[in-house]
Motif scaffolding. Structure first.
Motif, PDB file in Angstrom:
ATOM      1  N   UNK A  62      -9.194  -4.057  -4.060  1.00  0.00           N
ATOM      2  CA  UNK A  62      -7.936  -3.477  -3.585  1.00  0.00           C
ATOM      3  C   UNK A  62      -6.753  -4.388  -3.910  1.00  0.00           C
ATOM      4  N   UNK A  63      -6.962  -5.697  -3.754  1.00  0.00           N
ATOM      5  CA  UNK A  63      -5.864  -6.638  -3.992  1.00  0.00           C
ATOM      6  C   UNK A  63      -5.481  -6.717  -5.466  1.00  0.00           C
ATOM      7  N   UNK A  64      -6.450  -6.565  -6.352  1.00  0.00           N
ATOM      8  CA  UNK A  64      -6.155  -6.657  -7.781  1.00  0.00           C
ATOM      9  C   UNK A  64      -5.793  -5.308  -8.400  1.00  0.00           C
ATOM     10  N   UNK A  65      -6.017  -4.213  -7.681  1.00  0.00           N
ATOM     11  CA  UNK A  65      -5.825  -2.874  -8.237  1.00  0.00           C
ATOM     12  C   UNK A  65      -4.374  -2.601  -8.607  1.00  0.00           C
ATOM     13  N   UNK A  66      -4.182  -2.090  -9.810  1.00  0.00           N
ATOM     14  CA  UNK A  66      -2.882  -1.642 -10.292  1.00  0.00           C
ATOM     15  C   UNK A  66      -3.076  -0.304 -10.992  1.00  0.00           C
ATOM     16  N   UNK A  67      -2.114   0.582 -10.809  1.00  0.00           N
ATOM     17  CA  UNK A  67      -2.118   1.849 -11.537  1.00  0.00           C
ATOM     18  C   UNK A  67      -0.782   1.962 -12.246  1.00  0.00           C
ATOM     19  N   UNK A  68      -0.824   2.413 -13.484  1.00  0.00           N
ATOM     20  CA  UNK A  68       0.377   2.547 -14.300  1.00  0.00           C
ATOM     21  C   UNK A  68       0.596   4.013 -14.633  1.00  0.00           C
ATOM     22  N   UNK A 147     -15.550  13.469   5.296  1.00  0.00           N
ATOM     23  CA  UNK A 147     -14.313  13.476   4.520  1.00  0.00           C
ATOM     24  C   UNK A 147     -13.213  12.814   5.337  1.00  0.00           C
ATOM     25  N   UNK A 148     -12.476  11.932   4.703  1.00  0.00           N
ATOM     26  CA  UNK A 148     -11.406  11.189   5.367  1.00  0.00           C
ATOM     27  C   UNK A 148     -10.073  11.527   4.732  1.00  0.00           C
ATOM     28  N   UNK A 149      -9.006  11.325   5.503  1.00  0.00           N
ATOM     29  CA  UNK A 149      -7.652  11.454   4.968  1.00  0.00           C
ATOM     30  C   UNK A 149      -7.093  10.053   4.802  1.00  0.00           C
ATOM     31  N   UNK A 150      -6.733   9.744   3.579  1.00  0.00           N
ATOM     32  CA  UNK A 150      -6.175   8.436   3.253  1.00  0.00           C
ATOM     33  C   UNK A 150      -4.686   8.568   2.999  1.00  0.00           C
ATOM     34  N   UNK A 151      -3.945   7.588   3.445  1.00  0.00           N
ATOM     35  CA  UNK A 151      -2.541   7.449   3.063  1.00  0.00           C
ATOM     36  C   UNK A 151      -2.409   6.077   2.429  1.00  0.00           C
ATOM     37  N   UNK A 152      -2.083   6.085   1.146  1.00  0.00           N
ATOM     38  CA  UNK A 152      -1.907   4.859   0.386  1.00  0.00           C
ATOM     39  C   UNK A 152      -0.419   4.632   0.165  1.00  0.00           C
ATOM     40  N   UNK A 153       0.027   3.434   0.493  1.00  0.00           N
ATOM     41  CA  UNK A 153       1.404   3.046   0.213  1.00  0.00           C
ATOM     42  C   UNK A 153       1.369   2.042  -0.930  1.00  0.00           C
ATOM     43  N   UNK A 154       2.004   2.433  -2.031  1.00  0.00           N
ATOM     44  CA  UNK A 154       2.089   1.587  -3.220  1.00  0.00           C
ATOM     45  C   UNK A 154       3.492   0.999  -3.299  1.00  0.00           C
ATOM     46  N   UNK A 155       3.572  -0.173  -3.870  1.00  0.00           N
ATOM     47  CA  UNK A 155       4.862  -0.792  -4.164  1.00  0.00           C
ATOM     48  C   UNK A 155       4.818  -1.313  -5.591  1.00  0.00           C
ATOM     49  N   UNK A 156       5.987  -1.581  -6.144  1.00  0.00           N
ATOM     50  CA  UNK A 156       6.039  -2.131  -7.487  1.00  0.00           C
ATOM     51  C   UNK A 156       5.606  -3.590  -7.469  1.00  0.00           C
ATOM     52  N   UNK A 157       5.257  -4.076  -8.620  1.00  0.00           N
ATOM     53  CA  UNK A 157       4.635  -5.393  -8.768  1.00  0.00           C
ATOM     54  C   UNK A 157       5.439  -6.530  -8.143  1.00  0.00           C
ATOM     55  N   UNK A 158       6.755  -6.488  -8.231  1.00  0.00           N
ATOM     56  CA  UNK A 158       7.569  -7.622  -7.766  1.00  0.00           C
ATOM     57  C   UNK A 158       7.699  -7.709  -6.241  1.00  0.00           C
ATOM     58  N   UNK A 159       7.308  -6.664  -5.540  1.00  0.00           N
ATOM     59  CA  UNK A 159       7.417  -6.662  -4.076  1.00  0.00           C
ATOM     60  C   UNK A 159       6.285  -7.507  -3.484  1.00  0.00           C
ATOM     61  N   UNK A 160       6.638  -8.439  -2.635  1.00  0.00           N
ATOM     62  CA  UNK A 160       5.650  -9.274  -1.947  1.00  0.00           C
ATOM     63  C   UNK A 160       5.295  -8.598  -0.621  1.00  0.00           C
ATOM     64  N   UNK A 161       3.998  -8.422  -0.387  1.00  0.00           N
ATOM     65  CA  UNK A 161       3.516  -7.791   0.834  1.00  0.00           C
ATOM     66  C   UNK A 161       2.782  -8.848   1.650  1.00  0.00           C
ATOM     67  N   UNK A 162       3.336  -9.179   2.795  1.00  0.00           N
ATOM     68  CA  UNK A 162       2.709 -10.149   3.676  1.00  0.00           C
ATOM     69  C   UNK A 162       1.497  -9.503   4.355  1.00  0.00           C
ATOM     70  N   UNK A 163       0.430 -10.274   4.442  1.00  0.00           N
ATOM     71  CA  UNK A 163      -0.725  -9.872   5.231  1.00  0.00           C
ATOM     72  C   UNK A 163      -1.460  -8.642   4.672  1.00  0.00           C
ATOM     73  N   UNK A 164      -1.538  -8.518   3.337  1.00  0.00           N
ATOM     74  CA  UNK A 164      -2.320  -7.408   2.751  1.00  0.00           C
ATOM     75  C   UNK A 164      -3.782  -7.534   3.124  1.00  0.00           C
ATOM     76  N   UNK A 165      -4.301  -8.754   3.111  1.00  0.00           N
ATOM     77  CA  UNK A 165      -5.687  -9.002   3.463  1.00  0.00           C
ATOM     78  C   UNK A 165      -5.719  -9.516   4.897  1.00  0.00           C
ATOM     79  N   UNK A 166      -5.373  -8.667   5.850  1.00  0.00           N
ATOM     80  CA  UNK A 166      -5.130  -9.077   7.224  1.00  0.00           C
ATOM     81  C   UNK A 166      -6.388  -9.457   7.997  1.00  0.00           C
TER      82      UNK A 166
END
Length: 168
Positions: A62-68, A147-166
């Motif tokens: 999840x931490x390394x995942x990128x989609x273009x 079956x689950x409902x997922x909500x994924x929040x994506x940000x662009x590469x330059x955005x720093x997200x604190x506590x992704x691996x909480x």
């Protein structure tokens, strides 16, 4: 007696007003395609994921995942670049709006059936929000036996997200 009847009618009117209000579907900005792809392609990373309302831990793949997303309506991810993260996805995409005014990013490709565990070669992701730096998508996925409902929040590469691996 008159006061209690007026109060009752007031409460009844308020209740009917609140029960009849429905949330309008998210209105896509006119430049939604460019917000998704930028001018030459845009990389998105998962900032956080919720599974049926519960925030999930973001570790490993999840931490390394990128989609273009590219302006030519193709997309690709980088899973194959990392050990044990699975095969990379390559597909087409389009933005579609249903009769209720809800907008989706539709992925289309031969790999989707196997990689996303679906019998179809397409998958819809409901667009909850799209801005220059944020993309919020909702989708259903069969995880384990339900079956689950997922909500994924994506940000662009330059955005720093604190506590992704909480959970660390």
């Amino acid at each position: 007696m008159k006061t209690s009847l007026k109060t009752f009618i007031f409460i009844l009117i308020c209740a009917s007003l609140f029960s009849c209000t429905s949330k309008e579907p998210y209105q896509l900005p006119k430049n939604a395609k460019e917000l998704l792809t930028g001018k030459t392609g845009k990389n998105w990373k998962i900032a956080w994921r919720h599974n049926n309302g519960t925030r999930m831990n973001m570790s490993g793949c999840f931490l390394s995942y990128r989609i273009t997303y590219l302006p030519n309506k193709t997309l690709m991810d980088n899973n194959g670049d990392y050990k044990n993260c699975g095969e990379s996805l390559s597909a087409n995409w389009e933005i579609v709006t249903n009769k209720d005014g809800k907008s989706y990013v539709k992925w289309i490709g031969d790999q989707l059936s196997e990689l996303l565990n679906t019998p179809k070669n397409y998958k819809y992701f409901k667009i909850l929000k799209i801005t220059e730096d944020t993309l919020e998508l909702q989708h259903r996925h069969k995880q384990f036996s339900t079956e689950s409902t997922f909500i994924d929040t994506y940000v662009t590469e330059h955005i720093k997200i604190k506590d992704r691996n909480f959970h660390r």
